[in-house]
Design a protein around this motif. Structure first.
Motif, mmCIF file in Angstrom:
data_model
loop_
_atom_site.group_PDB
_atom_site.id
_atom_site.type_symbol
_atom_site.label_atom_id
_atom_site.label_comp_id
_atom_site.label_asym_id
_atom_site.label_seq_id
_atom_site.Cartn_x
_atom_site.Cartn_y
_atom_site.Cartn_z
ATOM 1 N N PHE A 22 53.890 57.423 43.689
ATOM 2 C CA PHE A 22 55.307 57.795 43.736
ATOM 3 C C PHE A 22 55.604 59.052 42.920
ATOM 4 O O PHE A 22 56.655 59.682 43.087
ATOM 5 N N LEU A 23 54.674 59.423 42.010
ATOM 6 C CA LEU A 23 54.901 60.617 41.190
ATOM 7 C C LEU A 23 54.957 61.892 42.029
ATOM 8 O O LEU A 23 55.490 62.907 41.580
ATOM 9 N N HIS A 24 54.409 61.825 43.235
ATOM 10 C CA HIS A 24 54.472 63.011 44.101
ATOM 11 C C HIS A 24 55.916 63.369 44.419
ATOM 12 O O HIS A 24 56.253 64.549 44.597
ATOM 13 N N TRP A 25 56.777 62.375 44.492
ATOM 14 C CA TRP A 25 58.187 62.627 44.802
ATOM 15 C C TRP A 25 59.007 62.884 43.538
ATOM 16 O O TRP A 25 60.202 63.178 43.634
ATOM 17 N N HIS A 26 58.379 62.746 42.386
ATOM 18 C CA HIS A 26 59.082 62.959 41.119
ATOM 19 C C HIS A 26 58.290 63.925 40.232
ATOM 20 O O HIS A 26 58.185 63.738 39.017
ATOM 21 N N ARG A 27 57.757 64.949 40.852
ATOM 22 C CA ARG A 27 56.952 65.917 40.087
ATOM 23 C C ARG A 27 57.790 66.701 39.090
ATOM 24 O O ARG A 27 57.253 67.333 38.187
ATOM 25 N N VAL A 28 59.097 66.658 39.228
ATOM 26 C CA VAL A 28 59.966 67.408 38.330
ATOM 27 C C VAL A 28 59.885 66.887 36.895
ATOM 28 O O VAL A 28 60.215 67.615 35.942
ATOM 29 N N VAL A 29 59.432 65.650 36.714
ATOM 30 C CA VAL A 29 59.349 65.098 35.357
ATOM 31 C C VAL A 29 58.082 65.564 34.638
ATOM 32 O O VAL A 29 57.996 65.419 33.411
ATOM 33 N N PHE A 30 57.113 66.107 35.371
ATOM 34 C CA PHE A 30 55.849 66.497 34.737
ATOM 35 C C PHE A 30 56.027 67.638 33.735
ATOM 36 O O PHE A 30 55.499 67.561 32.615
#
Length: 317
Positions: A22-30
């Protein structure tokens, strides 16, 4: 049976529960995560878990259909994560370590307050102890990256200003002692004799050359007496040969003509200068003094007296 089924599906259940695709859709947090990790500088080794979690996005990217090949999306994702790591972790780390080394070497200057109880202090060496980070098919070795950055900066800045070679040498030693970095010696000269002038420029201003340059009999070079810069210009046979190679052998006639005209003017002034009352008195005084001390000095003219006489003549001029 229910418990047996639960145990038999345990691996699949754990894998599904730990899947971080699911991190692919929330890469902005990286980027935010990297900024927080760098600012806190605590538990820095946990970055391995974050990179490993981003690796779970690969199965999702391999199922794309809007691109000719899933490899296109994989390459874009790898480049995006790599650029983010460089921008939010590696680049600030290299910059802050370089700044820390500069402040330590120039601590004798008037610097800002560096009291750790007031401004705080981070242990940047913790980042250099992180094991190489593997992401896709590449490894990121933070320690080697910082070492390469400092080697490049120190070498380039030393070539620009050779007079700062000692400062960057001390910074290199400090990086080795404080951060355990294996720095590479620049092997650049601490000085150079190649700051020469063109022969034609000398001939156009030969009066300036005569007044500002001295001749070194041992090395057979002309050395500038003083300079506002941090280097002295020199003229030797190599510079003359380069000028002849650049402008052609025709400059020889021009050079000889300029030199002859200059010496002609000086020799014309010299007799009239020697006939003045002040210079005649100095010469007579020197002659009498030399005649008296002829036997004591073994018929040698003392260097101290020659230097004093030379200064007196310059004052008359």
């Amino acid at each position: 049976m229910k418990r047996i089924n639960l145990i038999s599906d345990l691996r699949a259940r754990v894998k599904k529960a730990c899947d971080c695709g699911f991190l692919h859709w929330h890469r902005v947090v990286f980027p935010i995560y990297l900024d927080d990790l760098y600012e806190s500088a605590t538990d820095v080794h946990r970055i391995h878990y974050m990179i490993s979690a981003l690796g779970d996005c690969v199965p999702i990217l391999q199922q794309v259909r809007h691109e000719p090949s899933p490899q296109v999306m994989l390459d874009m994702f790898e480049k995006e994560i790599g650029d983010t790591v460089h921008e939010h972790l590696l680049h600030p780390l290299c910059r802050d370590i370089e700044t820390d080394l500069r402040l330590h070497i120039h601590q004798h200057l008037q610097l800002d307050d560096r009291n750790p109880f007031k401004v705080g202090m981070r242990d940047l060496s913790q980042f250099l102890k992180i094991r190489p980070i593997r992401f896709f098919h590449q490894f990121v070795n933070i320690k080697q990256h910082v070492t390469h950055y400092l080697d490049t900066i120190f070498y380039n800045l030393t070539t620009v200003a050779l007079h700062d070679w000692r400062t960057y040498g001390e910074m290199r030693n400090q990086a080795s002692q404080k951060y355990g970095l294996e720095m590479t010696e620049a092997h650049l000269p601490s000085q150079t004799l190649e700051q020469g002038l063109d022969v034609l420029e000398i001939m156009r201003n030969i009066h300036v050359f005569v007044s500002r340059y001295l001749y070194n009999l041992n090395n057979q070079i002309f050395v500038e007496l003083a300079s506002n810069n941090k280097h002295l210009n020199t003229i030797n046979i190599r510079h003359i040969a380069n000028s002849i190679r650049t402008h052609g052998s025709g400059i020889m006639n021009t050079t000889v003509n300029f030199t002859y005209q200059f010496l002609r003017k000086k020799f014309f002034i010299f007799p009239s200068f020697c006939t003045t009352s002040t210079s005649r008195q100095d010469l007579s005084r020197t002659f009498v003094s030399s005649k008296k001390t002829k036997e004591q000095s073994d018929q040698k003219y003392p260097f101290e007296r020659a230097e004093k006489f030379n200064k007196g003549i310059r004052n008359l001029d």
